[in-house]
Structures are given as C-alpha cells and as structure tokens.
Design a protein around this motif. Sequence first.
Motif, short mmCIF file in Angstrom:
data_model
loop_
_atom_site.label_atom_id
_atom_site.label_comp_id
_atom_site.label_asym_id
_atom_site.label_seq_id
_atom_site.Cartn_x
_atom_site.Cartn_y
_atom_site.Cartn_z
N ALA A 176 27.63 3.94 5.58
CA ALA A 176 26.50 4.03 4.54
C ALA A 176 25.44 2.47 4.42
O ALA A 176 24.91 2.75 3.99
CB ALA A 176 27.73 4.25 3.66
N THR A 177 26.28 1.66 4.79
CA THR A 177 25.24 0.74 5.08
C THR A 177 24.14 0.12 6.10
O THR A 177 23.55 -0.14 5.29
CB THR A 177 26.39 -0.62 5.50
OG1 THR A 177 27.24 -0.98 4.70
CG2 THR A 177 25.54 -2.26 4.81
N PHE B 201 23.32 8.98 10.60
CA PHE B 201 24.25 7.92 9.78
C PHE B 201 24.62 8.24 8.95
O PHE B 201 26.20 8.35 8.63
CB PHE B 201 23.32 6.59 9.61
CG PHE B 201 22.70 6.29 10.60
CD1 PHE B 201 23.40 5.84 12.16
CD2 PHE B 201 21.43 5.01 10.73
CE1 PHE B 201 23.19 5.13 13.48
CE2 PHE B 201 21.46 3.93 12.03
CZ PHE B 201 21.74 4.21 12.80
N ILE B 202 23.72 9.28 8.21
CA ILE B 202 24.70 9.66 6.86
C ILE B 202 25.86 10.39 6.97
O ILE B 202 26.73 10.86 6.53
CB ILE B 202 23.82 10.32 5.85
CG1 ILE B 202 24.74 9.89 4.19
CG2 ILE B 202 23.24 11.39 5.89
CD1 ILE B 202 25.15 8.70 3.60
N PRO C 21 34.41 16.03 -1.86
CA PRO C 21 33.42 16.44 -1.63
C PRO C 21 32.14 16.37 -1.53
O PRO C 21 30.92 16.61 -1.14
CB PRO C 21 33.26 17.44 -3.65
CG PRO C 21 34.33 15.98 -4.34
CD PRO C 21 35.44 15.58 -3.68
N ASN C 22 31.94 14.17 -1.95
CA ASN C 22 30.62 14.09 -2.20
C ASN C 22 30.25 14.13 -0.21
O ASN C 22 29.56 13.36 0.50
CB ASN C 22 30.45 12.76 -2.68
CG ASN C 22 30.00 13.11 -4.28
OD1 ASN C 22 29.16 13.50 -4.08
ND2 ASN C 22 31.29 12.74 -4.74
N SER C 23 32.07 13.56 0.77
CA SER C 23 31.51 13.62 2.43
C SER C 23 30.76 14.10 2.54
O SER C 23 30.28 14.24 3.37
CB SER C 23 32.80 12.93 3.12
OG SER C 23 33.08 11.84 1.97
N LEU C 24 31.94 15.74 2.18
CA LEU C 24 31.88 17.36 2.42
C LEU C 24 29.21 16.87 2.28
O LEU C 24 29.00 18.32 3.52
CB LEU C 24 32.01 18.50 2.00
CG LEU C 24 33.55 18.21 1.99
CD1 LEU C 24 34.17 19.87 1.69
CD2 LEU C 24 33.05 18.47 3.95
N LEU D 177 25.01 19.29 4.98
CA LEU D 177 23.71 18.83 3.70
C LEU D 177 23.11 17.15 3.20
O LEU D 177 23.15 16.96 2.31
CB LEU D 177 24.11 19.79 2.12
CG LEU D 177 23.96 21.40 2.49
CD1 LEU D 177 24.80 21.88 1.47
CD2 LEU D 177 23.18 21.76 3.38
N PRO D 178 22.52 16.31 4.38
CA PRO D 178 22.59 15.00 4.17
C PRO D 178 21.45 15.22 3.86
O PRO D 178 21.29 13.89 3.50
CB PRO D 178 22.80 14.95 5.67
CG PRO D 178 22.25 15.52 6.51
CD PRO D 178 23.25 17.59 5.87
N THR D 179 20.27 15.40 3.82
CA THR D 179 19.06 15.96 3.25
C THR D 179 19.10 16.30 1.90
O THR D 179 18.64 16.11 1.48
CB THR D 179 18.14 16.60 4.30
OG1 THR D 179 18.55 17.44 4.16
CG2 THR D 179 17.85 15.95 5.36
N THR D 180 20.00 17.07 1.57
CA THR D 180 19.79 17.35 -0.36
C THR D 180 20.82 16.38 -0.95
O THR D 180 21.94 15.84 -1.13
CB THR D 180 21.09 18.35 -0.14
OG1 THR D 180 20.76 19.87 0.70
CG2 THR D 180 21.23 19.66 -1.40
#
Length: 255
Positions: free
Chosen positions: A187-188, A198-199, A64-67, A72-75
């Motif tokens: 992530a690094t 990147f994210i 779920p967190n990867s989704l 929604l990378p900026t949320t």
Amino acid sequence: MSEHIPLGDAVPQNESQPMVSLFLADEGRPIDTSHQPMFPSIYAYREGNAGLLGLLGFFIAVFPNSLLELFLPTTHQQPIFLYFLAFGGLLQIFAGIKDLHHGNSLAACIFMVFGFHWTAKSLVEGDIALLQPVKPHESLDPSIFGIYMLTLTIVNFSFAAVAWANPHGSLLLVVTLLSVGIKLIFATIHAWVPSTPFIQVAGFFGVLGSSLALYAYLAEALAEEGIVFPTGKFGQGVVSRKTVKHHHEHKQKTQ
C-alpha cells in the motif's frame, strides 16, 4: 492458605469471592485473571476479554475492503465499505482502551493504532459524520501520504517484533502482523507509484491477515470453553470456565 497447583489449573482462593485465583507455577503467586492464547493478555473474568472485540473489529474493517482491493482495484470505495472501516475501527479503539485498563499494553497499542487508522481512513475517504467525500489522491500529496503509510508499516513490524520476543506471546499473532505488514508495504509503494498489481497484492495479504484475525477471534472465544485452537506457543496457559468448574466440583467431593 491455598495450595500451590500446576500451571493452567485454577482453584477458588476464597469461597466468598466470585473471582478465580490462578497460581503461576514459575512464580508461585496468585493472580485473579485468565490468560488467553492469542494475545499475551491478562484480564479478570468479571471484566471480560476485550481482545475478542478488537480481533472482530479488525476483521470487519480489513476483510471487505481487502476483497475490494483484490478483485476490484480500480473501483472507488463505496460508502458501505467505508462504514465497515469506521465500525471495525471503533470496535478496535474500544477494545484498546479496555486492554489498556486491564494492563495489556501490547494489545492496547495494536488495537488503538489500527482502530484510529481505519476510523480516520473512513472519515477522509467517505461521507462519514456528515463530511464531504474526499479522495486521498486528490487532497493529499502522494509523497506525504506514502510517508504516513511507511510510518504505519514500521510501527506494525515493531508490534510483530515485540510479539515474537514475548515469551508469553503467540506465533499466530506474529504471522497475522507480518501479513498485515506486507499489505502495508505494498500500500505504501502504491501511494508513491500507483499501480493496480501493487494494490491487488496488498488486498491479498489483507484478506490473509484478516482471516487469521477471525481464526484468532475463534481461538480466544472458545478457549474459555476449554476448546483449544492451535496458535503456536501459548505462554502461561489458558484457564477455561470448564477448568474452574472442574476444580469446584473436585473440591466439593473431597470435603
């Protein structure tokens, strides 16, 4: 004395014992354990396979967190996603402790390292255990956080190297760890050079790695019922409950 049987078969060594006695064809010695396809795991039937909990916990924490990272990378992560991290992390910690008790050192290291990582991440980033929400980029120096992520990435690739070198390991485990490793690399980089692409790439490989973990969970669970999922090299083979039942019935007929 029990007869020596081919690899992957099982016979009861003693009718009074509920355990299954396996004979490894390459070593010729009985072991009251079962070998599973994903991890080079050895566990007694009466103990249960802790790898199932660990793989399921990994999927719950990462998927779920990867989704969220991918779409929604900026949320900022919502509390429910942080609970996924904590829940999945705690499952992995428990599985790691059980695997350590079973003598499965590699599986124990993988589950406990990632279990503590996801649990700590949920504590730092969210209102878990009555802690105030803290955003890593506000409380941690990005360079220090990046060093931590780099260390975790190196540890992850060391797991993949050990899994690849292990003659009783699984190719699926190696590919899963490589997918997670690529996620950690991006992530690094994101910790040092914040960038949405990147994210998002990290999220994509997180979805891939966690999906492989779910597939591995099914392979582990169904192997005991005699259903084989392709996972690459198998090692010493899988002994299913169906195989055990077959040998019990065969022995009764021949007596």
